[in-house]
Write a protein that holds these residues in place. Structure first.
Motif: not given
Length: 592
Positions: A408-425
């Motif tokens: 639960g410390v991190y996720k390996l899911d950084f997107p490979n392009k800008m996603m159409n969704r609100p910015s988040k932490m």
């Protein structure tokens, strides 16, 4: 100004034995018999009172020096730096451009290391494996770089590998950067409150404001100037009145040798120039670092100026400062950057030519288009983002969480392009493919130049242009002699493309070098995991500091450094005391 002495390559039995004893006292035995030389440094990081711009203020120094000491080593040497934190807040030092091969434990960022608490010490142990060139170190936490704490790193060629130019008559490190009289703590509070950085109070050169003398230089001699932009957020144009700058190296890559009258140096970048004292010694000459890509009408006080002084000079520098490039020529800096190319026939850390790695013929396995945004309000905080994600720093370093399989410390899911969704932490990592060849395109949607840096690697700079990157942009790539470096600029409304071979296992920081953008969340980590057991990869250091979810593993303050008198001496202190005695004994023996 720093003019470091060349490293002592004298080899004798007595000095080797002394170094071995020191190593055995301070390090695990398996490391001490690795074969490559060891160098030891003992650094105290503390506040100093200085007046860089004529106003007394608190700066961060090392061993009483601002800027800090030069770390002068040679390819493959092992470096041991004992860092004592005498600040009033946690500290980490990172080694900008040093690749830490198979050893991201020593990277000195929060994704790999718990911070060194105030009053503690921690010993970095790393090898400058297969590298040469000009780099610098700096504190990576809490906006501390705005107060100093930086210094140079020189990695010399081994004697068996020729340098592609004549031996200079001297070596000069020059640290240039924007500077504020406001403290780093006040600056970071301003940034957190959503305030933009104001115009700096000045530009420093080696910790001083305008019109300080450089080292006395001799007519007809050639000197190597290693110039580093250690500032917060300002790109600088560097030039020397009436002297050419022969570019020979940048961040560990020998370049095609070309003369420039000036060079744009962006935040976090390092360059080496050969400068010949070939002018009339009737006067001194100005050395200038002035801001680029800014509104010059509001920056008239912010130019760094030093004095180049010939040994037989007959008078002071005179006339106006040498002119900068046309501020309205938006393509000048980009075309200059495109002109910097690798010297493909030169050897560097290894004897084989730099061009023997034919990066243009390798199939790309992963593509990431990384788009930034100016600071925006996210969950009530002013934050910056990459692909819509502002990096959320967990209390447990990523590398430690991976080592101990903490969920639960991190996720390996950084997107490979800008996603159409609100910015988040989020704590979202790039899942790198070990020994994969990755294409990264940085798209700058901000209004200022941004620099981006990748720890653990040098990437090949293959293209840059204004506008939005598309797949057709690959037709403009330089697939033969793009320079390999670790920090690259991205112009506003433009893109820069790099290629990187992910052969260095670890968890590596990819960040904005502009301190305000980085502090507000413009960073991501790249996880590169070797699926096979690699006996050469370094394991968990014996002196690891634990924090976050792993705090219970922390031993009884074994890393604490007693700045005041102590009632008892720890086992670690005894080892250090014995080591210091041995240093003294060895010094007396070697001086005979």
């Amino acid at each position: 100004m720093h003019t470091p002495a060349p490293p002592n390559r004298r080899c004798c039995f007595t000095s080797s034995v002394c170094a071995l004893f020191l190593c055995l006292l301070l390090l695990p035995p398996r490391i001490c018999f690795a074969g490559d030389p060891y160098v030891f440094f003992d650094w105290t990081v503390s506040y100093l009172t200085a007046s860089p711009l004529g106003v007394k203020q608190q700066v961060i120094g090392i061993n009483g020096q601002f800027p800090g000491p030069i770390l002068n080593v040679t390819t493959n040497w092992n470096v041991v730096v004992n860092v004592k934190n005498h600040l009033d807040e946690p500290l980490l030092l990172t080694w900008n451009g040093i690749q830490q091969r198979k050893n991201s434990w020593q990277d000195g960022v929060l994704g790999t290391n718990c911070p060194i608490p105030a009053g503690w010490n921690w010993t970095y142990q790393f090898q400058v494996k297969d590298q040469i060139g000009s780099f610098f170190y700096f504190p990576s936490l809490s906006f501390q770089r705005a107060a100093g704490g930086y210094g140079g790193i020189i990695v010399n060629n081994r004697e068996v590998i020729a340098v592609p130019f004549g031996l200079p008559d001297g070596d000069i490190n020059l640290f240039v950067g924007d500077w504020y009289t406001k403290s780093h703590k006040d600056l970071r509070e301003d940034i957190e409150d959503g305030k933009n950085l104001q115009v700096p109070d000045g530009i420093l050169m080696n910790g001083f404001g305008p019109y300080r003398f450089l080292n006395v230089l001799k007519t007809g001699k050639t000197y190597r100037f290693r110039v580093h932009n250690v500032g917060i957020s300002t790109s600088l144009n560097f030039r020397i009145q009436n002297h050419n700058l022969l570019l020979v190296e940048t961040e560990g890559s020998y370049t095609v040798q070309q003369n420039y009258t000036n060079m744009d140096i962006h935040v976090g970048q390092s360059y080496s120039f050969l400068v010949t004292m070939d002018q009339n010694a009737s006067s001194d000459y100005y050395i200038v670092a002035s801001p680029r890509d800014v509104n010059l009408s509001t920056w008239n006080k912010a130019s760094g100026v030093a004095i180049l002084h010939y040994s037989n000079s007959q008078g002071p520098a005179s006339g106006p400062l040498p002119d900068p490039p046309n501020a309205y020529d938006t393509f000048f800096s980009m075309n200059q950057a495109r002109s910097i190319r690798s010297n493909v026939s030169a050897g560097a850390a290894r004897p084989n030519p730099q061009g023997s790695f034919k990066y243009g013929e390798i199939t790309v396995t992963d593509v990431y288009v990384i788009t930034n945004r100016p600071a925006e309000m996210i969950d009530g905080k002013w934050l910056t983002t990459l692909n819509g994600i502002s990096y959320l720093q967990p209390s447990t370093p990523l590398k430690l969480a991976h080592e101990y399989s903490v969920p639960g410390v991190y996720k390996l899911d950084f997107p490979n392009k800008m996603m159409n969704r609100p910015s988040k932490m989020d704590t979202s990592l790039i899942n790198g493919t070990f020994k994969g060849f990755t294409e990264i395109i940085f798209q700058n949607n901000d209004t200022t130049v941004q620099s981006y840096h990748m720890d653990g690697y040098a990437f090949f700079v293959v293209g840059m242009d204004y506008g939005v990157w598309t797949e057709n942009s690959r037709g403009t790539y330089n697939k033969w002699d793009g320079v390999a470096r670790s920090t690259i600029q991205v112009f506003p409304g433009a893109w820069t493309a790099v290629l990187v071979y992910l052969d260095n296992a670890g968890i590596w920081n990819l960040r904005a070098q502009n301190l305000d953008s980085w502090y507000l969340g413009q960073e991501v980590y790249v996880s590169v995991v070797n699926p096979e057991v690699d006996k050469g990869e370094y394991g968990l250091p014996d002196n690891t500091i634990y924090c976050g979810l792993l705090s219970p593993l922390q031993k009884d303050q074994a890393q604490r450094y007693k700045f005041s008198a102590a009632s008892s001496v720890s086992r670690e202190s005894k080892r250090i005391l014995v080591a210091l005695i041995l240093v003294a004994v060895c010094g007396m023996v070697l001086s005979r």
